[in-house]
Design a protein around this motif. Structure first.
Motif, short mmCIF file in Angstrom:
data_model
loop_
_atom_site.label_atom_id
_atom_site.label_comp_id
_atom_site.label_asym_id
_atom_site.label_seq_id
_atom_site.Cartn_x
_atom_site.Cartn_y
_atom_site.Cartn_z
N VAL A 76 29.15 31.04 52.06
CA VAL A 76 30.49 31.54 51.74
C VAL A 76 30.51 33.04 52.02
CG1 VAL A 76 32.22 31.83 49.91
CG2 VAL A 76 30.73 29.81 49.89
N HIS A 77 31.60 33.51 52.61
CA HIS A 77 31.70 34.96 52.79
C HIS A 77 32.04 35.61 51.46
CE1 HIS A 77 32.97 38.95 54.13
NE2 HIS A 77 32.16 38.72 55.16
N ARG A 78 31.55 36.82 51.28
CA ARG A 78 31.72 37.55 50.02
C ARG A 78 33.17 37.56 49.55
NH1 ARG A 78 32.16 43.42 49.98
NH2 ARG A 78 33.10 43.41 47.92
N ARG A 121 37.46 36.30 36.02
CA ARG A 121 38.52 35.46 36.56
C ARG A 121 38.26 33.96 36.37
NH1 ARG A 121 38.86 37.47 42.10
NH2 ARG A 121 39.06 39.47 41.01
N HIS A 122 36.96 33.59 36.43
CA HIS A 122 36.60 32.16 36.40
C HIS A 122 35.70 31.85 35.21
CE1 HIS A 122 38.33 32.00 40.42
NE2 HIS A 122 37.62 33.08 40.71
N LEU A 128 34.30 38.23 39.13
CA LEU A 128 34.31 36.76 39.15
C LEU A 128 34.15 36.20 37.74
CD1 LEU A 128 32.06 36.19 42.32
CD2 LEU A 128 34.54 35.76 42.16
N LEU A 172 34.51 34.32 47.77
CA LEU A 172 33.80 33.75 46.61
C LEU A 172 34.75 33.33 45.49
CD1 LEU A 172 30.61 35.99 46.28
CD2 LEU A 172 30.71 33.56 46.86
N SER A 173 35.80 34.13 45.27
CA SER A 173 36.71 33.79 44.18
C SER A 173 37.42 32.47 44.48
CB SER A 173 37.72 34.91 43.95
OG SER A 173 38.50 34.63 42.80
N LEU A 183 34.97 29.66 43.82
CA LEU A 183 34.78 29.39 42.39
C LEU A 183 36.04 28.76 41.79
CD1 LEU A 183 32.69 32.42 41.02
CD2 LEU A 183 31.92 30.10 41.57
N GLU A 184 37.20 29.16 42.32
CA GLU A 184 38.46 28.55 41.85
C GLU A 184 38.40 27.03 42.06
OE1 GLU A 184 41.04 30.12 40.34
OE2 GLU A 184 42.05 28.18 40.09
N ARG A 213 24.88 30.82 49.73
CA ARG A 213 24.45 31.90 50.62
C ARG A 213 25.66 32.76 50.90
NH1 ARG A 213 19.86 30.57 54.38
NH2 ARG A 213 19.31 28.40 54.01
N VAL A 214 25.57 34.02 50.54
CA VAL A 214 26.73 34.89 50.69
C VAL A 214 26.59 35.75 51.94
CG1 VAL A 214 28.13 36.67 49.58
CG2 VAL A 214 26.94 34.96 48.18
N SER A 215 27.55 35.62 52.83
CA SER A 215 27.58 36.54 53.97
C SER A 215 28.45 37.74 53.61
CB SER A 215 28.09 35.82 55.23
OG SER A 215 29.28 35.12 54.95
N LEU A 235 35.70 25.21 42.53
CA LEU A 235 34.56 24.64 41.79
C LEU A 235 34.85 24.55 40.29
CD1 LEU A 235 31.13 26.25 42.87
CD2 LEU A 235 31.61 23.80 42.66
N LEU A 236 35.41 25.66 39.74
CA LEU A 236 35.47 25.80 38.27
C LEU A 236 36.86 26.06 37.73
CD1 LEU A 236 32.51 28.35 38.01
CD2 LEU A 236 32.33 25.88 37.69
N GLY A 237 37.80 26.40 38.60
CA GLY A 237 39.13 26.78 38.12
C GLY A 237 39.15 28.20 37.57
N SER A 238 40.24 28.52 36.87
CA SER A 238 40.41 29.87 36.33
C SER A 238 40.13 29.87 34.83
CB SER A 238 41.84 30.35 36.54
OG SER A 238 42.10 30.48 37.91
N ARG A 239 39.87 31.06 34.32
CA ARG A 239 39.78 31.21 32.87
C ARG A 239 41.15 31.00 32.25
NH1 ARG A 239 35.11 32.75 30.62
NH2 ARG A 239 33.73 34.02 31.89
#
Lengths: 404, 404
Positions: free
Chosen positions: A386-388, B185-186, B182, A391-392, A395-396, B167-169, A398-402
């Motif tokens: 995943v590109h930096r 937010r998550h 992150l 990532l959000s 994760l959204e 893996r983060v690019s 994968l896990l959703g938001s808080r």
């Protein structure tokens, strides 16, 4: 403490505590004969030297002081696999990553105290690494006898402490007997797997388990079995606890072997008191290097330990060992070597046979860390890229938001 | 204990103990404010949980119970190299082979107690391995953010616990800041190197050193420095001991960096209170992977720890690290990773400058075992080959015969 040796089988006694075997042929161990006051008077310090009064030497300086004192951890993640309440006694947390340090911490200074400036050992694994480290720490020469075809990986682990490494050609399995003869003839103590001072060191593992679990006593202690040395030490520890009046009931000593080399399992199942050495033809390959022993020098004593405590001996396959190694990591958080993972596979087998009760406390003893030979870089590992800046979003999904 | 957070620099306090950084920009830590009775009331048990009352969570089950409780060993073989009386605090004897377990043992359950079922970390080394192990032990998901070019060896060590590996690019060095965002937010706690609960775990290393040496107090504590997280924990421990009235004089905290990435040494020598991040052009390759950090998030706090205790920061080269790693093994019997060996090389440098007195107690803290990445099988190892039947002749010429 008394420093006389005795034979578990015929009861003969010897005053020379550098002797290894009884005239009857069986291995000796060093008597301690503790009483209840031996426990009351323990110093409040960490590590195996809390039991110094029951060991044949005074606490040395150096790496010996870092041996033992390993944690005993309640590990609910392994309950299912054991059929009881699982505890892990993590012997990987020793200075060279294996229970062998308990033995070397006693046996190396013991040999030096007896007048030998040079120690040796017959091993290409954990015992070689440990003996070399403890000799280095005390600034003594060490000679390690390894098989001619030893792997480069193992050679490197041993060589870091700079012992003299001798690759022995000819039948490596005969070196146990040779080592005793060489120790008599030359000014070197070749500390074999059941050197009596080693066995004294091993018994401290049982003392620590007892002290960590008290007032409960463990129902089952499961360990991998190779030479039978550690099983002997565990039995000696149980006998010492009994001698001190501390045990109402003996823990059942359960030994686990690799199916590739399992003379103890065969003898146990056949009702024999001594193992029959397995021939090279009968002996297979295994990932559990540390316990691939077709001719265990303390085999009869290990069998006696099992029978005396109402335990068992079982064999497991490499596939079962791999699955158990994964469970140790994924369900327990412990990185253990294959031989150590065998304990869990073995107890699972016993549980299937109905030999473990749900309320039994089951102490698994992984005898060595898995970190030594892991990390070849050859394992297939699943990852995602995943590109930096994404990532959000990742994760959204994968896990959703808080929640606000 | 109080669970409020405070800033070492501006003194601001926060009640939300999941917060990582102060409004002033500096990292926070969790207050404990112990008194002398905090020491008198310690339970008599092994491991870091002896100090449970000074930690922000209750002792969890599982592998956390195996963290800490490492030995402190008088190691005369390293006296020459340190210029004082050498002690080794062997942090390799942790369940995943590194001091990181002290931090994970507190931070992972702490995050779960705060309501997060998923934890994460930004690391491709010991912190990743440790966080994944502790999450596995508590049956929680773990997400590990690694650089795109991570080696297969390291990947395998992390993957054994089966976290989600991303893996983060893009620029990996920026992930510290991303991780905090992150986590906000998550529903995941990304446990960075200086997450306050981690720092609480690290301070227990100082408590153990204090208790093992008492009534003496250590003069020097030498550790490798990367993010500055461990240095912060050591400083917090020293402050707790002072708060409890137990320290007459503070141990000097000495940090050792690799010359390939040494922003703390540069700042220390320049008299600066904050490190200047090093650019990729200025940053070199090093065998001491674990400390090759050009932009330490707790750098200013680490510098404050050094100045507050009268310590020092020094850099060492890979050649010095290799020589020190050999000395740890050959003169001490300890197998340590290159970053850990740097402690000895750094103290040697201080000794040369006259900054270590002959009667100083010098505690070297090898933070990680050398076994993880050793044993590639590529090292050149000197051995000799002897046939089994010629061993006695060989020992005769090496050692002679026993006297009658």
């Amino acid at each position: 403490m008394s420093r006389s040796l005795s034979c578990y089988r015929c009861g003969d006694r010897y005053d020379d505590d550098t002797r290894v075997r009884c005239a009857c042929g069986e291995p000796l161990w060093i008597d301690a004969r503790p009483t209840a006051s031996s426990w009351d008077d323990r110093p409040d310090r960490g590590g195996m030297w809390r039991y110094e009064a029951l060991l044949p030497i005074d606490r040395p300086e150096g790496v010996a002081g870092a041996a033992g004192g390993t944690p005993l951890v309640r590990t609910p993640g392994l309950d299912d696999a054991t059929g009881g309440r699982a505890f892990v006694k993590d012997e990987g947390e020793n200075p060279t990553g294996a229970y062998k340090d308990r033995g070397s911490a006693v046996a190396v200074p013991h040999a030096i105290a007896a007048g030998d400036d040079v120690v040796g050992t017959v091993s290409y694994g954990n015992m070689a690494i440990s003996t070399a480290a403890h000799a280095a720490s005390l600034d003594r020469e060490c000679v390690v006898f390894v098989p001619a075809d030893i792997s480069g990986v193992r050679l490197e682990l041993i060589a870091q402490y700079e012992p003299t490494i001798v690759r022995v050609s000819g039948e490596y399995g005969k070196l146990y007997g040779d080592a005793l003869a060489l120790s008599e003839r030359h000014p070197i103590s070749v500390l074999v797997s059941d050197a009596p001072a080693r066995i004294s060191g091993y018994k401290t593992a049982v003392f620590e388990i007892y002290d960590a679990l008290a007032p409960e006593t463990p129902d089952v202690i499961a360990l991998p079995a190779s030479s039978g040395g550690f099983a002997s030490g565990v039995w000696l520890g149980i006998r010492d606890l009994e001698s001190a009046g501390l045990l109402a009931e003996r823990p059942r000593v359960c030994l686990v072997q690799t199916a590739a080399a399992d003379p103890l399992t065969r003898a146990f199942e056949a009702g024999a008191t001594e193992p029959t050495p397995m021939s090279p033809d009968e002996t297979g390959e295994t990932i559990a290097h540390s316990i691939g022993n077709p001719d265990p020098p303390s085999g009869a004593r290990a069998l006696a330990a099992v029978r005396d405590t109402g335990g068992a001996v079982v064999s497991v396959t490499d596939d079962e060992i791999r699955a158990a190694q994964r469970r140790f990591a994924v369900d327990g958080g412990f990185c253990v070597e294959p031989a150590s993972a065998a304990t869990l596979a073995g107890v699972s087998r016993l549980a299937e046979r109905g030999e473990v009760a749900a309320d039994d406390s089951v102490v698994l003893v992984p005898t060595g860390t898995g970190f030594k030979e892991m990390g070849t870089g050859e394992a297939a590992v699943e990852t995602e890229a995943v590109h930096r800046t994404d990532l959000s979003d990742r994760l959204e999904s994968l896990l959703g938001s808080r929640r606000p």
